[in-house]
Design an enzyme around this catalytic site. Structure first.
Site, PDB file in Angstrom:
ATOM      1  N   ASP A   6      59.420  45.149  -7.191  1.00 33.45           N
ATOM      2  CA  ASP A   6      58.111  44.860  -8.071  1.00 33.45           C
ATOM      3  C   ASP A   6      57.208  44.290  -7.118  1.00 33.45           C
ATOM      4  O   ASP A   6      57.608  43.187  -6.556  1.00 33.45           O
ATOM      5  CB  ASP A   6      58.433  44.132  -9.398  1.00 33.45           C
ATOM      6  N   LYS A  41      50.718  32.400 -17.203  1.00 29.71           N
ATOM      7  CA  LYS A  41      51.025  33.529 -16.759  1.00 29.71           C
ATOM      8  C   LYS A  41      50.079  34.771 -17.082  1.00 29.71           C
ATOM      9  O   LYS A  41      49.389  35.288 -16.412  1.00 29.71           O
ATOM     10  CB  LYS A  41      52.577  33.779 -17.131  1.00 29.71           C
ATOM     11  N   ASP A  62      53.119  49.286 -10.039  1.00 22.46           N
ATOM     12  CA  ASP A  62      53.568  48.547  -8.983  1.00 22.46           C
ATOM     13  C   ASP A  62      54.951  48.222  -8.680  1.00 22.46           C
ATOM     14  O   ASP A  62      55.212  47.486  -8.038  1.00 22.46           O
ATOM     15  CB  ASP A  62      52.819  47.117  -8.982  1.00 22.46           C
TER      16      ASP A  62
END
Length: 497
Positions: free
Chosen positions: A258, A333, A460
């Site tokens: 990732d 985050k 991704d």
């Protein structure tokens, strides 16, 4: 305003030179030719949990929250509190119903949904199946099946595996151990490769217990952030370790590689930003850099500085003191993740407010709102300091959205009094970055196919067999460098002239 209709868009695609579209077709063929199957052992565990009422491994409770009884009182405050509890319970039950429907569609467990795609249960006995993919307008690829696919939740990913199995080879078992730490999470996924390998080796007994007695044993796998993927990995590792020759043990498991806050990776590459590149792992280090922890540390520094000021002269002093013990990577985050997609101050405030409310650290609603406002401003300030180049490029791309370019021609039909210029300006930078990660994924997919690797991509996140991770890693890095060898920003600038 609106663009061409579907017919005009199809005609526009036809005018694109076939040679220019060939790599796109090759990439879609690669994704669509990857053969999948159900992981029957994990699916069996899911069935058992669901049949016994859910509640485990992030599966929703199959029972509703009971509505509180109306109080036998005329006290308005008590009645108001009761009404609020009823409203909260009904909201929770609506959310549970929605989640149950989603799981039922994936598993076709209830006859209520028998007329729908029977998905997991129907596919359980198939030796394999495929996911045709299409692209959105940014060039991101998506499986066309809506209910059960590898873009989905931990449940979906836990019960899907490659139909083709490959021997683990020399490095496959190592990558299974690293993958176990990645899906277990809780900070373990931020350790060095050696640290993650050691984590798995220190939990060999838990791995065997999870694989052999998933519901009757210690249930170690339930402590993972992605429990069903963790369980599938435990089963894979246990099979390999039981084998007299782990290198020849056959694995069907997709191993993920990732991106680290991928949007910021693309901005760092666009701006040749060394500091930003180090924060998002474009530069090699002893262990993975954690951009969320880095931003949280910077936010904490700012708040500590504010907390030392005189509260009589600065209203943020008390908020800083209140929040110092609340600042961690989880608090910031979501804001960091969405910063490259144009998150606004209001969006950041609401994100942080939700995190603070979940923790119940601030009970007063007014104080909670004020604290969220202060934390959002501080987080955005920290982001601007650590990723100055990204902010500059994002702003420049926003300006480009207001410029007429030779890159494309849109025919617009007036339906309102004005074009929403602000929305166009904020939408272009994230869509542009999405087109870059779509390009990188397609470049990687084509080269992996040429190298004989099985490949799946989720924006991704790139997946292949454990035995082939090293080769895929090399390819994806080479393709990233190849992508940014092109003068991307210069071409955008040229198009605007």
């Amino acid at each position: 305003m609106r663009t061409h209709g579907a017919k005009q868009q199809r005609e526009a695609v036809k005018r694109v030179p076939r040679k220019q579209l060939e790599p796109v077709f090759q990439a879609l063929d690669t994704l669509g030719n990857t053969k999948w199957r159900m992981n029957r052992r994990v699916l069996g565990i899911v069935d058992r949990i669901w049949a016994s009422g859910g509640r485990l491994a992030d599966l929703v409770d199959r029972e509703n929250v009971p509505l509180p009884e109306e109080p036998d009182t005329e006290d308005e405050a008590e009645i108001k509190k009761w009404k609020w509890k009823v409203k909260s319970a009904k909201k929770e039950n609506c959310e549970r119903h929605s989640q149950r429907c989603d799981i039922e569609l994936k598993l076709a467990y209830s006859m209520t949904f028998y007329f729908e795609e029977q998905v997991a249960r129907k596919m359980k006995d198939e030796d394999g199946f495929y996911y045709p993919h299409n692209l959105d307008f940014r060039g991101r690829a998506y499986p066309m099946h809506p209910y059960l696919n590898h873009l989905g939740s931990d449940l979906c990913r836990g019960i899907l595996e490659f139909a083709e199995g490959r021997p683990l080879g020399k490095s496959g078992l190592l990558w299974l151990k690293i993958h176990l730490a990645n899906v277990y999470g809780g900070g373990v996924d931020k350790l060095s490769y050696e640290g993650r390998k050691a984590f798995s080796e220190n939990h060999v007994d838990d791995i065997f217990d999870s694989a052999e007695r998933p519901l009757e044993g210690k249930r170690w796998w339930l402590g993972a952030e992605d429990p069903f993927q963790c369980l599938a990995t435990c089963i894979n590792i246990a099979d390999a370790l039981r084998s007299p020759s782990p290198e020849t043990s056959i694995s069907h498991m997709p191993i993920h590689q990732d991106g680290s806050c991928n949007g910021l990776q693309h901005y760092a590459a666009l701006g040749r930003d060394k500091l930003g590149a180090e924060a998002v792992n474009l530069v090699t280090g002893d262990k993975p850099a954690d951009v969320y922890s880095g931003i949280a540390a910077r936010v904490l520094d700012i708040m500590k500085r504010d907390a030392d000021k005189d509260p009589a002269t600065d209203p943020n002093v008390m908020r800083a003191r209140l929040l110092i013990n609340q600042v961690d990577r989880k608090l910031v985050k979501q804001t960091v993740m969405t910063s490259v997609y144009g998150v606004t101050y209001i969006g950041a405030r609401d994100q942080i407010k939700r995190r603070l409310k979940e923790r119940g650290a601030i009970e007063d609603d007014n104080e909670l709102f004020a604290a969220a406002c202060y934390a959002a401003k501080t987080t955005l300030t920290a982001l601007g300091e650590m990723f100055e180049a990204a902010r500059s490029i994002m702003s420049w791309l926003g300006d480009c959205a207001k410029i007429k370019t030779s890159l494309q021609t849109l025919t617009l039909q007036r339906e309102t009094d004005k074009v929403m210029v602000k929305r166009q300006r904020t939408a272009f930078p994230p869509n542009f970055v999405h087109s870059l990660d779509g390009s990188h994924m397609m470049m990687t997919a084509i080269t992996c196919k040429e190298a004989g690797l099985s490949f799946a991509g989720v924006h991704d996140s790139y997946w292949t067999h454990a035995s082939d991770v090293d080769q895929m890693n090399k390819i994806l890095r080479e393709k990233f460098v190849e992508l940014y060898d092109a003068p991307i920003l210069e071409n955008v600038s040229f198009m605007g002239k």
